[in-house]
Design a protein around this motif. Structure first.
Motif, short mmCIF file in Angstrom:
data_model
loop_
_atom_site.label_atom_id
_atom_site.label_comp_id
_atom_site.label_asym_id
_atom_site.label_seq_id
_atom_site.Cartn_x
_atom_site.Cartn_y
_atom_site.Cartn_z
N SER A 180 11.95 9.69 -8.92
CA SER A 180 11.04 11.02 -9.28
C SER A 180 9.74 10.82 -8.73
CB SER A 180 11.09 10.57 -10.88
OG SER A 180 10.08 9.51 -11.17
N LEU A 181 9.81 10.02 -7.43
CA LEU A 181 8.32 10.15 -6.94
C LEU A 181 7.44 11.57 -6.66
CD1 LEU A 181 6.26 8.59 -5.07
CD2 LEU A 181 7.70 9.36 -3.04
N GLY A 182 8.13 12.59 -6.50
CA GLY A 182 7.49 13.87 -6.36
C GLY A 182 6.80 14.31 -7.70
N SER A 183 7.48 14.21 -8.93
CA SER A 183 6.99 14.64 -9.82
C SER A 183 5.99 13.58 -10.67
CB SER A 183 8.08 14.74 -11.04
OG SER A 183 8.72 13.58 -11.39
N ARG A 184 5.80 12.49 -9.93
CA ARG A 184 4.81 11.46 -10.42
C ARG A 184 3.58 11.27 -9.71
NH1 ARG A 184 8.64 6.43 -12.48
NH2 ARG A 184 6.63 5.72 -13.37
N ALA A 185 3.34 11.97 -8.80
CA ALA A 185 2.31 11.99 -7.71
C ALA A 185 1.07 11.70 -8.32
CB ALA A 185 2.36 13.35 -6.83
N ASN A 186 0.68 12.28 -9.59
CA ASN A 186 -0.69 11.89 -9.97
C ASN A 186 -0.88 10.77 -10.89
OD1 ASN A 186 -1.84 14.19 -8.90
ND2 ASN A 186 -0.75 15.67 -10.39
N GLN A 187 0.37 9.97 -10.75
CA GLN A 187 0.20 8.70 -11.91
C GLN A 187 0.36 7.46 -10.70
OE1 GLN A 187 3.47 9.73 -14.53
NE2 GLN A 187 2.06 10.77 -16.05
N PRO A 188 -0.18 7.13 -9.74
CA PRO A 188 0.15 6.08 -8.87
C PRO A 188 0.21 4.85 -9.50
CG PRO A 188 -2.42 6.81 -8.77
CD PRO A 188 -1.67 7.73 -9.48
N ILE A 211 3.40 6.83 1.83
CA ILE A 211 3.46 5.50 1.89
C ILE A 211 4.39 5.11 0.75
CG2 ILE A 211 2.20 3.49 0.87
CD1 ILE A 211 -0.31 4.85 1.58
N GLN A 212 4.95 5.65 -0.12
CA GLN A 212 5.99 5.01 -1.09
C GLN A 212 7.46 5.24 -0.41
OE1 GLN A 212 6.19 3.23 -3.70
NE2 GLN A 212 4.05 3.56 -4.64
N ALA A 213 7.51 6.21 0.49
CA ALA A 213 8.69 6.73 1.23
C ALA A 213 8.97 6.11 2.31
CB ALA A 213 8.75 8.47 1.45
N PHE A 214 8.00 5.51 3.17
CA PHE A 214 8.10 4.95 4.52
C PHE A 214 7.62 3.73 4.74
CE2 PHE A 214 7.71 9.74 5.34
CZ PHE A 214 9.04 9.95 5.60
N VAL A 215 6.78 3.23 3.77
CA VAL A 215 6.29 1.87 4.15
C VAL A 215 7.15 0.82 3.40
CG1 VAL A 215 4.05 0.38 3.81
CG2 VAL A 215 3.80 2.85 4.49
N ASP A 216 7.11 -0.34 4.17
CA ASP A 216 7.96 -1.61 3.69
C ASP A 216 7.19 -2.51 2.78
OD1 ASP A 216 10.66 -1.02 4.85
OD2 ASP A 216 9.47 -0.79 6.71
N GLY A 217 5.69 -2.48 2.88
CA GLY A 217 5.21 -3.54 2.09
C GLY A 217 3.69 -3.42 2.39
N ILE A 218 2.75 -4.19 1.83
CA ILE A 218 1.47 -4.20 2.07
C ILE A 218 1.06 -5.65 2.00
CG2 ILE A 218 -0.87 -3.66 1.15
CD1 ILE A 218 0.62 -1.16 1.92
N ILE A 219 0.06 -6.15 3.02
CA ILE A 219 -0.34 -7.56 3.11
C ILE A 219 -1.54 -7.53 3.10
CG2 ILE A 219 -0.69 -9.36 4.94
CD1 ILE A 219 2.26 -8.75 5.96
N THR A 220 -2.30 -8.56 2.14
CA THR A 220 -3.67 -8.56 2.30
C THR A 220 -4.31 -9.95 3.09
OG1 THR A 220 -3.73 -9.94 0.33
CG2 THR A 220 -4.16 -7.51 0.16
N VAL A 221 -5.46 -9.64 3.79
CA VAL A 221 -6.14 -10.67 4.78
C VAL A 221 -7.40 -10.82 4.27
CG1 VAL A 221 -4.67 -9.84 6.76
CG2 VAL A 221 -6.65 -8.80 6.36
N PRO A 263 -10.21 5.51 -5.23
CA PRO A 263 -10.86 6.81 -5.15
C PRO A 263 -10.24 7.44 -3.61
CG PRO A 263 -12.18 4.74 -4.78
CD PRO A 263 -11.00 4.36 -5.37
N LYS A 264 -9.68 6.70 -2.78
CA LYS A 264 -9.40 7.41 -1.49
C LYS A 264 -7.77 7.99 -1.37
CE LYS A 264 -12.75 5.04 1.59
NZ LYS A 264 -13.04 4.09 2.76
N ARG A 265 -7.33 7.14 -2.23
CA ARG A 265 -5.80 7.50 -2.29
C ARG A 265 -5.39 8.76 -3.16
NH1 ARG A 265 -5.29 1.14 -2.26
NH2 ARG A 265 -6.07 0.80 -0.24
N ARG A 266 -4.96 9.68 -2.62
CA ARG A 266 -4.34 10.79 -3.24
C ARG A 266 -2.75 11.28 -2.99
NH1 ARG A 266 -8.42 10.53 -6.64
NH2 ARG A 266 -10.53 10.68 -5.30
N PRO A 267 -2.46 12.04 -3.60
CA PRO A 267 -0.70 12.32 -3.66
C PRO A 267 -0.19 12.33 -2.44
CG PRO A 267 -1.72 13.54 -5.65
CD PRO A 267 -2.95 13.05 -4.66
#
Length: 216
Positions: free
Chosen positions: A122-130, A149-159, A139-143
């Motif tokens: 239901s990604l498309g219908s929940r775009a405003n509820q990240p 990102i949700q459709a194509f990114v496999d993961g997030i790493i922090t450094v 503050p920078k990340r919007r629908p």
């Protein structure tokens, strides 16, 4: 422009004939000032990341990666506002679905590592509820970016900051390119977080941004 922007960035902006309007350090202050200038002068805002056409333009970076390295099986890109990562991931995944794409961001002391979850149906219908989709509000990340990102990114790493500084030195030594800290995060992940990455034979770390003050 935030009042603490690097002098080299300010000078380059002025050299292009632009007028620099100083604001505070928060993204919300820049947005508020932009809105005020639009109302006052009728300006048109060109978003740096929250726009599907901007994301499509940034996707050319992913296209170039695949064209230059057809056997690439791992791509890392900075997260930041999400526009570059969105475009790169969308292009790479649609050209090479098996290639893994990871976003990388700093693990600031006040910001512990954050969860990343695959996109629900239901990604498309929940775009405003990240925050309900495993991707925390920012503050920078919007629908527009969130959907990509949700459709194509496999993961997030922090450094860490130390890893970023080491990556900056490595990039300068190896390529003679001078990245800004946020532009070196993908290289930091490749250098110091191999255990968190999937097996690969050919990897690309996107280096984005050169606004670093020589005095610092």
């Amino acid at each position: 422009m935030p009042s603490n922007a690097p002098a080299i960035k300010r000078a380059a902006t002025l050299a292009l004939g632009a007028q620099v309007v100083d604001v505070g350090l928060a993204s919300s202050e820049r947005l508020a000032k932009s809105d005020a200038l639009v109302r006052e002068h009728g300006y048109i805002v060109i978003p740096p990341y929250d726009d599907e056409q901007i994301i499509a333009g940034q996707a050319t970076c992913g296209l170039e990666i695949v064209e230059a390295m057809p056997d690439v099986d791992l791509v890392l890109a900075p997260v930041s506002g999400g526009g570059l990562l969105s475009g790169v991931a969308a292009a790479v995944k649609q050209l090479r679905p098996r290639t893994k794409v990871f976003g990388v961001e700093p693990n600031w002391p006040a910001t512990p590592p954050r969860a990343f979850a695959p996109a629900p149906s239901s990604l498309g219908s929940r775009a405003n509820q990240p925050d309900h989709r495993g991707w925390p509000p920012h503050p920078k990340r919007r629908p527009a970016q969130l959907r990509h990102i949700q459709a194509f990114v496999d993961g997030i790493i922090t450094v860490t900051e130390a890893e970023i500084r080491a990556a900056m030195r490595a990039i300068v030594a190896a390529t003679r390119l001078v990245p800004e800290p946020s532009g070196a995060v993908a290289t930091a992940a490749l250098l110091f977080h191999a255990a968190e990455l999937p097996p690969y034979t050919t990897a690309v770390a996107v280096v984005s941004g050169g606004n670093v003050d020589p005095a610092s």
